[in-house]
Design a protein around this motif. Sequence first.
Motif, PDB file in Angstrom:
ATOM      1  N   LEU A 162      19.143  -0.946  45.358  1.00 24.10           N
ATOM      2  CA  LEU A 162      18.872  -0.184  44.140  1.00 24.10           C
ATOM      3  C   LEU A 162      18.163   1.124  44.465  1.00 24.10           C
ATOM      4  O   LEU A 162      18.482   2.176  43.901  1.00 24.10           O
ATOM      5  N   LYS A 163      17.198   1.076  45.388  1.00 31.87           N
ATOM      6  CA  LYS A 163      16.479   2.297  45.749  1.00 31.87           C
ATOM      7  C   LYS A 163      17.418   3.327  46.366  1.00 31.87           C
ATOM      8  O   LYS A 163      17.299   4.525  46.112  1.00 31.87           O
ATOM      9  N   ALA A 164      18.347   2.857  47.190  1.00 35.01           N
ATOM     10  CA  ALA A 164      19.298   3.788  47.793  1.00 35.01           C
ATOM     11  C   ALA A 164      20.161   4.457  46.725  1.00 35.01           C
ATOM     12  O   ALA A 164      20.412   5.665  46.767  1.00 35.01           O
ATOM     13  N   LEU A 165      20.613   3.670  45.763  1.00 39.62           N
ATOM     14  CA  LEU A 165      21.433   4.232  44.686  1.00 39.62           C
ATOM     15  C   LEU A 165      20.643   5.217  43.844  1.00 39.62           C
ATOM     16  O   LEU A 165      21.145   6.285  43.471  1.00 39.62           O
ATOM     17  N   LEU A 166      19.405   4.862  43.536  1.00 38.74           N
ATOM     18  CA  LEU A 166      18.576   5.762  42.734  1.00 38.74           C
ATOM     19  C   LEU A 166      18.314   7.069  43.477  1.00 38.74           C
ATOM     20  O   LEU A 166      18.316   8.146  42.886  1.00 38.74           O
ATOM     21  N   THR A 167      18.075   6.981  44.778  1.00 36.66           N
ATOM     22  CA  THR A 167      17.837   8.183  45.567  1.00 36.66           C
ATOM     23  C   THR A 167      19.073   9.073  45.581  1.00 36.66           C
ATOM     24  O   THR A 167      18.991  10.295  45.413  1.00 36.66           O
ATOM     25  N   ALA A 168      20.243   8.461  45.795  1.00 30.90           N
ATOM     26  CA  ALA A 168      21.480   9.238  45.800  1.00 30.90           C
ATOM     27  C   ALA A 168      21.727   9.876  44.439  1.00 30.90           C
ATOM     28  O   ALA A 168      22.124  11.042  44.349  1.00 30.90           O
ATOM     29  N   ALA A 169      21.492   9.120  43.370  1.00 29.58           N
ATOM     30  CA  ALA A 169      21.711   9.666  42.024  1.00 29.58           C
ATOM     31  C   ALA A 169      20.752  10.811  41.742  1.00 29.58           C
ATOM     32  O   ALA A 169      21.124  11.827  41.141  1.00 29.58           O
ATOM     33  N   GLU A 170      19.497  10.665  42.205  1.00 32.31           N
ATOM     34  CA  GLU A 170      18.489  11.688  41.945  1.00 32.31           C
ATOM     35  C   GLU A 170      18.834  13.003  42.632  1.00 32.31           C
ATOM     36  O   GLU A 170      18.601  14.086  42.090  1.00 32.31           O
ATOM     37  N   HIS A 171      19.403  12.924  43.818  1.00 31.94           N
ATOM     38  CA  HIS A 171      19.632  14.135  44.615  1.00 31.94           C
ATOM     39  C   HIS A 171      21.118  14.477  44.777  1.00 31.94           C
ATOM     40  O   HIS A 171      21.474  15.220  45.685  1.00 31.94           O
ATOM     41  N   ILE A 172      21.952  13.955  43.894  1.00 27.87           N
ATOM     42  CA  ILE A 172      23.385  14.129  44.086  1.00 27.87           C
ATOM     43  C   ILE A 172      23.801  15.601  44.102  1.00 27.87           C
ATOM     44  O   ILE A 172      24.772  15.982  44.745  1.00 27.87           O
ATOM     45  N   ASP A 173      23.067  16.469  43.396  1.00 25.56           N
ATOM     46  CA  ASP A 173      23.394  17.889  43.389  1.00 25.56           C
ATOM     47  C   ASP A 173      22.524  18.701  44.348  1.00 25.56           C
ATOM     48  O   ASP A 173      22.616  19.928  44.371  1.00 25.56           O
ATOM     49  N   ASN A 174      21.690  18.044  45.116  1.00 29.86           N
ATOM     50  CA  ASN A 174      20.849  18.727  46.102  1.00 29.86           C
ATOM     51  C   ASN A 174      21.366  18.336  47.479  1.00 29.86           C
ATOM     52  O   ASN A 174      20.824  17.453  48.152  1.00 29.86           O
ATOM     53  N   THR A 175      22.437  19.002  47.894  1.00 29.48           N
ATOM     54  CA  THR A 175      23.167  18.586  49.081  1.00 29.48           C
ATOM     55  C   THR A 175      22.312  18.514  50.345  1.00 29.48           C
ATOM     56  O   THR A 175      22.390  17.527  51.079  1.00 29.48           O
ATOM     57  N   PRO A 176      21.479  19.508  50.669  1.00 31.42           N
ATOM     58  CA  PRO A 176      20.703  19.406  51.920  1.00 31.42           C
ATOM     59  C   PRO A 176      19.808  18.179  51.966  1.00 31.42           C
ATOM     60  O   PRO A 176      19.740  17.492  52.990  1.00 31.42           O
ATOM     61  N   VAL A 177      19.118  17.882  50.862  1.00 30.24           N
ATOM     62  CA  VAL A 177      18.228  16.724  50.835  1.00 30.24           C
ATOM     63  C   VAL A 177      19.030  15.435  50.944  1.00 30.24           C
ATOM     64  O   VAL A 177      18.691  14.526  51.711  1.00 30.24           O
ATOM     65  N   LEU A 178      20.119  15.329  50.182  1.00 27.62           N
ATOM     66  CA  LEU A 178      20.910  14.109  50.177  1.00 27.62           C
ATOM     67  C   LEU A 178      21.579  13.874  51.532  1.00 27.62           C
ATOM     68  O   LEU A 178      21.603  12.745  52.033  1.00 27.62           O
ATOM     69  N   VAL A 179      22.117  14.906  52.129  1.00 25.06           N
ATOM     70  CA  VAL A 179      22.774  14.744  53.425  1.00 25.06           C
ATOM     71  C   VAL A 179      21.769  14.323  54.490  1.00 25.06           C
ATOM     72  O   VAL A 179      22.044  13.442  55.311  1.00 25.06           O
ATOM     73  N   ASP A 180      20.586  14.913  54.471  1.00 23.04           N
ATOM     74  CA  ASP A 180      19.556  14.526  55.433  1.00 23.04           C
ATOM     75  C   ASP A 180      19.199  13.049  55.260  1.00 23.04           C
ATOM     76  O   ASP A 180      19.056  12.299  56.230  1.00 23.04           O
TER      77      ASP A 180
END
Length: 480
Positions: A162-180
């Motif tokens: 769940l935490k992984a999904l929430l993190t991805a959803a939170e940063h889905i439009d912030n590509t540098p943070v999400l990719v890192d």
Amino acid sequence: MFEARHSMDAPTTTSADNGTSDGGGGWFTPRKKPATTAPESERDAATASEPAEISPAQRISAPPTSAPPISGPRPSPAVAEASAPHRVPTQRPAPTGRPEPQPSAPAEDASPDAVLIRRTMAEIAPVADKVTSYFYALLFVRHPELRLLFPPAMDTQRDRLLKALLTAAEHIDNTPVLVDYLQNLGRGHRKYGTRPEHYPAVGECLIGALSRYAEGIWDAETEAAWVRTYTTISQVMIDAAAADELRAPAWWHAEVVAHDLRTPDIAVITVRPDQPYPFLAGQYTSVETPWWPRVWRHYSFASAPRSDGLLTFHVKAVPAGWVSNALVHRARPGDVIRLGPPAGSMTVDHTTDSGLLCLGGGTGIAPIKALVEDVAEHGERRPVEVFYGARTDQDLYDIDTMLRLQQSHSWLSVRAIIDQQAHLQLPDAIREYGPWNEYDAYLSGPPGMIRSGVDALRHVGIPSNRIRHDSVEELVAAGS
């Protein structure tokens, strides 16, 4: 499959158990044969019953060589960079620390896929525990061979998904943070035995679980958004793992060479890896013991890299802590443990001459000690102020080491703050000293200390981008 960790955080110097998983057992025979049967109270709930039949979700095929961008149809340079293994440097970079995630895009600027992903997450929030339990039950029924990749008890693992999904959803439009974030997950998942062919199975069962519990809003457009997003997420992780495989093993074997019991429940443990282990002061790793195969816990390094290659950890045994109790009460010189890759960015930026303000609580002093040694080894004379917080005198188990460092380095100041004796709590003590406007702040310890410490540091004028700390969310989960 998913392990939730913010890429900027160095976690559990509290030594609390916060398990993950790994592939396969029987990777070595310990010097002293351990018990390998998990307690009945920890049996796996996910396999207790077969899930009800659901309508098949859109099947997710193996990720393509070139995945679509995370936030929409336009190509993303950061994702393209992540998908090219030859572009990953041959050594891990020395991050300067990103203490808090960058803010996600405002709702009005969110991409269409981001809107649908976040809408789904909001819909399942009230039943998140059912969603994750159903996902794993579905995964293990459809793909029973994958059960071996996970620990015996699945409670913590469900929270991680769940935490992984929430993190991805939170940063889905912030590509540098999400990719890192995803690249760190991909590299770390190598030690679990995760292979590229596992990702389609996970994605298919994930969408099956989401469609079941978000059926009120689920439609073809929502499913397509999840397929696109998951395909890209998995491709970034696969590419990061493939690049990492060219330069580092999935795990290291490490022999215990010293075991110093400082208090009845705190041990300082020194190990010798079987091959060179590159890391930076302030980072952490995951540890697996022979007594609990496939159960990994996170610990920070308690020293800067040493010429003899030895690694040291401070471990506190916590109630019902499988790995921490094994390391404190069962491990002895000659035993062999496994180490995952180093991670975390709570590290010193040696391109600046800013002072360091360090707050360590309990075994959270471990990475603080490593940071002090790192500054000393670089020959710098920048001021370093250490506040060592503890509940009692006994909890100051490493104060002698810190005081010896203070005697050796004129730029270092160490102050012990004992809750039961001090008129001031640790955050209040910070306010009494200073000013701190020319300092970078580092915090490591229990969640409550980190929260109050961050508030105090902001109150005295240290901006958020100069505050580096452990993951509070991870520490809260660890303490359960």
